[in-house]
Structures are given as structure tokens and as C-alpha cells.
Design a protein around this motif. Structure first.
Motif, short mmCIF file in Angstrom:
data_model
loop_
_atom_site.label_atom_id
_atom_site.label_comp_id
_atom_site.label_asym_id
_atom_site.label_seq_id
_atom_site.Cartn_x
_atom_site.Cartn_y
_atom_site.Cartn_z
N ALA A 15 32.01 -1.66 -8.34
CA ALA A 15 31.28 -1.40 -9.51
C ALA A 15 30.45 -1.19 -9.61
N ALA A 16 29.44 -1.05 -8.30
CA ALA A 16 27.78 -1.65 -8.35
C ALA A 16 27.72 -0.24 -8.90
N PRO A 17 26.25 -0.77 -9.62
CA PRO A 17 25.57 0.75 -9.92
C PRO A 17 25.39 1.59 -8.52
N SER A 18 24.40 2.76 -8.50
CA SER A 18 24.40 3.25 -7.22
C SER A 18 22.53 3.16 -7.29
N ARG A 19 22.02 3.10 -5.94
CA ARG A 19 19.97 3.05 -5.68
C ARG A 19 19.85 4.37 -6.01
N PRO A 20 19.06 4.72 -6.58
CA PRO A 20 18.26 5.45 -6.13
C PRO A 20 17.56 5.55 -4.32
N GLY A 21 18.03 6.58 -3.97
CA GLY A 21 17.83 6.95 -2.46
C GLY A 21 18.35 5.85 -1.68
N ARG A 22 19.69 5.46 -2.04
CA ARG A 22 20.33 4.69 -1.06
C ARG A 22 21.24 5.61 -0.98
N GLU A 23 21.31 6.19 -0.68
CA GLU A 23 22.61 6.73 -0.98
C GLU A 23 23.85 6.69 0.15
N ILE A 24 23.35 6.62 1.62
CA ILE A 24 24.12 6.82 2.69
C ILE A 24 24.15 5.34 2.81
N ALA A 25 23.56 4.17 2.73
CA ALA A 25 23.77 2.71 2.67
C ALA A 25 24.34 2.40 1.58
N ASP A 26 24.85 2.96 -0.26
CA ASP A 26 25.64 2.98 -1.25
C ASP A 26 27.21 3.10 -0.47
N GLY A 27 27.32 4.07 0.08
CA GLY A 27 28.54 5.08 0.77
C GLY A 27 28.95 4.42 1.65
N GLY A 28 28.38 4.24 2.88
CA GLY A 28 28.97 3.31 4.19
C GLY A 28 28.89 2.04 3.31
N SER A 73 0.78 -1.14 0.11
CA SER A 73 -0.45 -0.09 0.04
C SER A 73 0.61 1.91 -0.07
N GLU A 74 0.64 1.94 -0.15
CA GLU A 74 1.05 3.80 -0.03
C GLU A 74 1.59 3.84 1.14
N THR A 75 1.35 3.61 2.14
CA THR A 75 2.15 3.57 3.43
C THR A 75 2.54 2.03 3.78
N GLY A 76 2.01 1.17 3.30
CA GLY A 76 3.60 0.57 3.29
C GLY A 76 4.62 0.60 2.51
N ALA A 77 4.61 1.40 1.39
CA ALA A 77 5.71 1.41 0.68
C ALA A 77 7.11 3.33 1.43
N GLN A 78 5.46 3.64 2.09
CA GLN A 78 6.94 4.83 3.07
C GLN A 78 7.36 3.78 3.91
N ASN A 79 6.51 3.02 4.54
CA ASN A 79 6.96 1.90 6.09
C ASN A 79 8.44 1.82 5.48
N LEU A 80 8.60 1.22 4.29
CA LEU A 80 10.22 0.40 4.01
C LEU A 80 10.88 1.33 3.57
N GLN A 81 10.13 2.40 3.02
CA GLN A 81 11.64 3.92 2.47
C GLN A 81 12.27 4.44 4.17
#
Length: 219
Positions: free
Chosen positions: A188-201, A25-33
Motif C-alpha cells: 500500500a506504500a505510495p509511489s516514489r516519483p522517479g523510482r517507477e522501475i524500482a517500485d514496480g520491481g 552539489s548539482e553534480t552530486g544530485a545527478q550522480n545520486l539519481q
């Protein structure tokens, strides 16, 4: 179990039947993010002394999100990830119940949709199997771990997480050249939109381990 044992599950013997997945659901997607973003902040930006309490709170939020949408493989995956990293921050034998809960949540996700989030349940489940102690203390099993991690790579061959954890597993098995190859793919993995902190770490973790693997492979 040391605090560094778990960073972030193969089936426990029972046959898992694939059941229909339901769209978030929209709420579920927000919770996931929210779970993804907050996990990255805690894991990579919060001082180590504050992580256990923060992961405990986030685990409560993940539990509430799953209760609201119990057939969501995505939310079950993230409950498993939060529980496993909480266990890593907690450390000691007290973390064993948390890793079992994480395993169960990830197995449920696989039973609903093995391909959810690019096979992330296989990645997280595999990482648990090689990092937790084996029998009789816990369920750790290196062979099961490798099988699961290869299943994750089959679904997401270029992903940063499956390549990192496979590289970490191979390093612990002293298969240094193979480890370096996997870690180079992770870097070499591509960056994930919205996951910049996770990717950097994660990239920082990859770089540290890759340097060790290359050094060991030259000995």
C-alpha cells in the motif's frame, strides 16, 4: 553465500558520532539519481547472468561519486546498496568482503545523517544483518537486524522498502502473520516519483512473499 541471499546495515560496536551533513552539489544530485535509476534497471530488467558485471561497474561509479562528496550520507547509502546487491549477484564466499564494505558505507552514512533518504541506511543495514551468515563466517545477527529495521520504520513507517524487508525478516523468523501485515503495508506504500522501475520491481517481490506469508499463516 547464495546468489539469492542478498536483495538490494546497527553499528559494529564502535560509537558513531553524528557529524554535520553537507548538501549535495548539482553534480552530486545527478550522480545520486543515476545510481538509483541504473540500480533499478540492473536489478529488475537485466538478465541475471549480466547483473554481476553491471553491478561491479556501478560500484565503481558509486565509489567515484563518494570520493567527490565524501560527506554525503545519500551517496554513502547508495554505495552501500550497490555493493550489497553486487554481493548478492556474485554469491559465494567471495561476496563477504563486499558486504563488509557495504556495512561500513552504511554505518558512515548513519554517522553523518541517520535520517537521510528517510532512514534508508537503517533499512539496508538491517537487511544485511539478517541475510549474511553469522559468526564466525560473517557478521549476521537477527536481533540487530530487527532493531535496525524498526529504526527504519520509525523514520519511514509507510515506506515500501522498510516494510518489505521487515516483512521478509519476519517471514524467515516464521512469524507469518506479522510478516503478512508488514507486506500489506509495503504493497500500500505510495509511489516514489522517479523510482517507477524500482517500485514496480519491489511490488512484484512483495506480492510473491505476501502470498507465501498468508499461506503459511493459515497452516
Amino acid at each position: 553465500m547464495s546468489k539469492s541471499l542478498l536483495r538490494s546495515l546497527f553499528f559494529s560496536g564502535a560509537l558513531l558520532v553524528s557529524l554535520p551533513s553537507f548538501a549535495l552539489s548539482e553534480t552530486g544530485a545527478q550522480n545520486l539519481q543515476h545510481l538509483q535509476a541504473r540500480w533499478a534497471e540492473i536489478n529488475y530488467q537485466l538478465p541475471e547472468a549480466q547483473r554481476e558485471a553491471a553491478f561491479a561497474r556501478l560500484a565503481g561509479e558509486a565509489e567515484a561519486a563518494v570520493k567527490a562528496e565524501p560527506r554525503s550520507a545519500e551517496l554513502l547509502i547508495w554505495r552501500g546498496i550497490v555493493l550489497s546487491t553486487w554481493a548478492g549477484a556474485k554469491g559465494g564466499l567471495g561476496a563477504l568482503d563486499l558486504v563488509k564494505q557495504a556495512r561500513d558505507s552504511l554505518e558512515q552514512a548513519i554517522g553523518i545523517d541517520p535520517k537521510a533518504l528517510g532512514g534508508s541506511a537503517y533499512t539496508s543495514l538491517g537487511s544485511l544483518y539478517y541475510q549474511v551468515p553469522g559468526w564466525p563466517v560473517s557478521f549476521g545477527d537477527g536481533k540487530k537486524a530487527e532493531k535496525l529495521l524498526k529504526q527504519a520504520l520509525a523514520l519511514s513507517p509507510d515506506g515500501i522498502d522498510p516494510n518489505f524487508f521487515y516483512g521478509d525478516y519476519l517471514f524467515r523468523e516464521k512469524r507469518y502473520a506479522e510478516s503478512a501485515a508488514a507486506l500489506e503495508k509495503a504493497l500500500a506504500a505510495p509511489s516514489r516519483p522517479g523510482r517507477e522501475i524500482a517500485d514496480g520491481g519491489r511490488r512484484k517481490e512483495v506480492e510473491v512473499l505476501l502470498a507465501k506469508a498468508r499461506a503459511e499463516s493459515k497452516k
